[in-house]
Scaffold this active site. Structure first.
Site, PDB file in Angstrom:
ATOM      1  N   ARG A  58       0.215 -24.947  -1.639  1.00 44.90           N
ATOM      2  CA  ARG A  58       1.276 -24.139  -1.028  1.00 44.90           C
ATOM      3  C   ARG A  58       2.516 -24.097  -1.923  1.00 44.90           C
ATOM      4  O   ARG A  58       3.272 -23.135  -1.935  1.00 44.90           O
ATOM      5  CB  ARG A  58       1.624 -24.665   0.380  1.00 44.90           C
ATOM      6  CG  ARG A  58       2.759 -23.897   1.050  1.00 44.90           C
ATOM      7  CD  ARG A  58       2.776 -24.054   2.577  1.00 44.90           C
ATOM      8  NE  ARG A  58       2.657 -25.434   2.994  1.00 44.90           N
ATOM      9  CZ  ARG A  58       3.626 -26.353   2.931  1.00 44.90           C
ATOM     10  NH1 ARG A  58       4.814 -26.035   2.447  1.00 44.90           N
ATOM     11  NH2 ARG A  58       3.415 -27.582   3.332  1.00 44.90           N
ATOM     12  N   TYR A 111       8.908   1.234   4.265  1.00 44.42           N
ATOM     13  CA  TYR A 111       7.650   0.832   4.893  1.00 44.42           C
ATOM     14  C   TYR A 111       7.992   0.295   6.293  1.00 44.42           C
ATOM     15  O   TYR A 111       8.875  -0.577   6.435  1.00 44.42           O
ATOM     16  CB  TYR A 111       7.033  -0.260   4.016  1.00 44.42           C
ATOM     17  CG  TYR A 111       5.712  -0.763   4.512  1.00 44.42           C
ATOM     18  CD1 TYR A 111       4.581   0.041   4.437  1.00 44.42           C
ATOM     19  CD2 TYR A 111       5.579  -2.040   5.045  1.00 44.42           C
ATOM     20  CE1 TYR A 111       3.363  -0.417   4.889  1.00 44.42           C
ATOM     21  CE2 TYR A 111       4.361  -2.501   5.490  1.00 44.42           C
ATOM     22  CZ  TYR A 111       3.260  -1.680   5.419  1.00 44.42           C
ATOM     23  OH  TYR A 111       2.057  -2.133   5.863  1.00 44.42           O
ATOM     24  N   ASP A 183      11.837  -2.607  -3.375  1.00 43.33           N
ATOM     25  CA  ASP A 183      10.390  -2.573  -3.142  1.00 43.33           C
ATOM     26  C   ASP A 183       9.821  -1.551  -4.131  1.00 43.33           C
ATOM     27  O   ASP A 183      10.044  -0.349  -3.998  1.00 43.33           O
ATOM     28  CB  ASP A 183      10.102  -2.180  -1.696  1.00 43.33           C
ATOM     29  CG  ASP A 183       8.602  -2.218  -1.361  1.00 43.33           C
ATOM     30  OD1 ASP A 183       7.784  -2.074  -2.292  1.00 43.33           O
ATOM     31  OD2 ASP A 183       8.265  -2.372  -0.172  1.00 43.33           O
ATOM     32  N   LYS A 208      -1.637  -2.783  -3.044  1.00 40.25           N
ATOM     33  CA  LYS A 208      -1.665  -1.377  -3.439  1.00 40.25           C
ATOM     34  C   LYS A 208      -2.017  -1.248  -4.922  1.00 40.25           C
ATOM     35  O   LYS A 208      -3.074  -1.671  -5.325  1.00 40.25           O
ATOM     36  CB  LYS A 208      -0.330  -0.718  -3.072  1.00 40.25           C
ATOM     37  CG  LYS A 208       0.192  -1.108  -1.669  1.00 40.25           C
ATOM     38  CD  LYS A 208      -0.679  -0.646  -0.517  1.00 40.25           C
ATOM     39  CE  LYS A 208      -0.364  -1.295   0.820  1.00 40.25           C
ATOM     40  NZ  LYS A 208       1.018  -1.251   1.262  1.00 40.25           N
TER      41      LYS A 208
HETATM   42  C1  PLP Z   1       1.894  -1.916   2.156  1.00 42.83           C
HETATM   43  C2  PLP Z   1       3.329  -2.008   1.858  1.00 42.83           C
HETATM   44  C3  PLP Z   1       4.081  -3.157   2.187  1.00 42.83           C
HETATM   45  C4  PLP Z   1       3.488  -4.328   2.932  1.00 42.83           C
HETATM   46  O1  PLP Z   1       2.473  -4.936   2.223  1.00 42.83           O
HETATM   47  P1  PLP Z   1       1.218  -5.716   2.870  1.00 42.83           P
HETATM   48  O2  PLP Z   1       0.484  -6.166   1.682  1.00 42.83           O
HETATM   49  O3  PLP Z   1       0.489  -4.741   3.734  1.00 42.83           O
HETATM   50  O4  PLP Z   1       1.787  -6.821   3.694  1.00 42.83           O
HETATM   51  C5  PLP Z   1       5.408  -3.193   1.819  1.00 42.83           C
HETATM   52  N1  PLP Z   1       5.993  -2.153   1.183  1.00 42.83           N
HETATM   53  C6  PLP Z   1       5.306  -1.031   0.872  1.00 42.83           C
HETATM   54  C7  PLP Z   1       6.009   0.071   0.168  1.00 42.83           C
HETATM   55  C8  PLP Z   1       3.971  -0.925   1.196  1.00 42.83           C
HETATM   56  O5  PLP Z   1       3.298   0.202   0.880  1.00 42.83           O
END
Ligand code: PLP
Length: 393
Positions: A58, A111, A183, A208
């Site tokens: 962890r 998001y 992000d 992604k």
């Molecule tokens: C999918 C996504 C998230 C969250 O990610 P997870 O891996 O699903 O927890 C955050 N920001 C954006 C822009 C996303 O597309």
């Protein structure tokens, strides 16, 4: 070879790998929860537990660390923290920077859960948030309060494909003595490096583009300096949102091909965007690579490519969106994005169905909007698929 001199694709292929004595060409999976301390019986000169190194997964793990080192290098940060999911990264940022009674300013079209977490959960601890259209930096400036601690920008943002001027947002944040987190999921580090534009923290859902194969959920944070990184790490290990070594291994494997995947997918995206723009049933196309996109010039300056995400508005609204979802054959009807396979989704009837029409419109999209994450298939096949599906609409 000094990696700072290497190009992006060489960094993608070699980042984080320090060959061990076995000569393994890939980073091994250290599938262990804990690490043995050396005691006197093993020839240690220190009392057991006093030496550095790995202690417990962890807190840190060599496979996870290899991924962290690779992504930190791509983003130009001092280090990274891999997390169990993208939301693990988002929540770590919030929990680190937002104290009781503090305030944040965020992109309205972020998001969904990145907004829900603050408005529904952190509000219980007295945290306040103002979500604004950050494509106009004056909106950020006007939303700042004396106790604002964080400016949180998603660019390009989801699903409206809006672009925020990161350097200008950083300036506003810093003038008010607070930090900027970006992000960077939609662009990936291949196309955009927010730290170089002045951001303090960059985060990704590696689910992604970075992993890119729709087989892992994960996240990562990268920080500009050691002090911020240390604070984020302290919160992450206490939240327990660490990445697992097997997850990290898969993400590293995906990362190696990020460049060629993004290059190919964005070629397809550009071709499809132009084709859609000329289609009679399509009211408008939002692809940041098109000169019709309102932030096309800004995107050209702050990104090295326009990526593989696009959205389009159907003239027929909600019903047309549903019919299109029922008619596609090659594009997969699913949420998520950034994988080798093309995904299609209709926010008004799927991901954002729980939002009121007014809130959807305030977040920059209407009932006929379709989101399309272009994969690496042949663009002509994807166009043929959209052509037959649009004929049903
Ligand atoms: C999918 C996504 C998230 C969250 O990610 P997870 O891996 O699903 O927890 C955050 N920001 C954006 C822009 C996303 O597309």
């Amino acid at each position: 070879m000094k990696s700072a001199k290497l190009g992006m694709n060489s960094k993608l292929v070699h980042g984080g790998h320090h060959p061990d004595g076995s000569g393994a060409v890939t980073v091994p999976i250290y599938q262990t929860s804990t690490f043995q301390f050396k005691n006197a019986a093993h020839g240690a000169s220190l009392f057991a537990g006093e030496e550095g190194g790995y202690i417990y997964t962890r807190l840190g793990n060599p496979t996870v660390h290899a991924l962290e080192e690779a992504v930190a290098e791509l983003e130009g940060g001092v280090g990274a923290i891999a997390t169990a999911s993208g939301m693990g990264a988002v929540s770590t940022v919030y929990m680190t920077l937002l104290d009781e009674g503090s305030h944040m300013v965020g992109t309205a079209s972020v998001y969904g859960p990145s907004r829900v977490f603050v408005e529904k959960h952190l509000s219980r601890f007295g945290v306040e948030a103002t979500f604004v259209d950050t494509t106009n930096v004056d909106n950020i400036r006007n939303a700042m309060r004396p106790h604002t601690k964080l400016v949180y920008v998603e660019s390009p943002s989801n699903p409206a494909m809006q672009v925020t001027d990161i350097a200008a947002a950083a300036q506003v944040a810093h003038e008010h003595g607070c930090l900027l987190a970006v992000d960077n999921t939609f662009a990936s580090p291949y196309l955009q490096q927010p730290l170089a534009l002045g951001a303090d923290i960059v985060l990704h859902s590696v689910t992604k583009f970075i992993n890119g194969h729709a087989d892992v959920v994960g996240g990562i944070l990268v920080a500009r300096d050691k002090e911020i990184l240390g604070r984020l790490h302290d919160v992450m290990i206490n939240l327990g949102s660490n990445m697992d070594p097997h997850q990290a291994y898969l993400v590293l494997r995906g990362l190696r091909t990020l460049g060629i995947r993004v290059e190919r997918a964005q070629q397809g995206a550009e071709k499809i965007a132009r084709w859609l723009e000329a289609h009679p049933k399509v009211a408008s196309v939002r692809y940041i690579g098109l000169s019709s996109h309102p932030q096309h010039d800004l995107a050209s300056r702050q990104m090295s490519g326009f990526g593989a995400m696009l959205a389009f508005e159907l003239k027929g609204g909600l019903d047309a969106g549903r019919t299109l979802m029922d008619s596609v054959r090659l594009a997969t009807l699913a949420v998520s994005l950034g994988g080798v396979e093309t995904l299609i989704e209709h926010p008004a009837s799927m991901t954002h169905a729980g939002m009121s029409r007014e809130d959807r419109e305030a977040a920059g999209f209407s009932d006929g909007l379709v989101r399309y994450s272009v994969g690496i298939e042949d663009a002509d096949d994807l166009i043929a698929d959209l052509d037959q599906a649009l004929a049903e609409v």
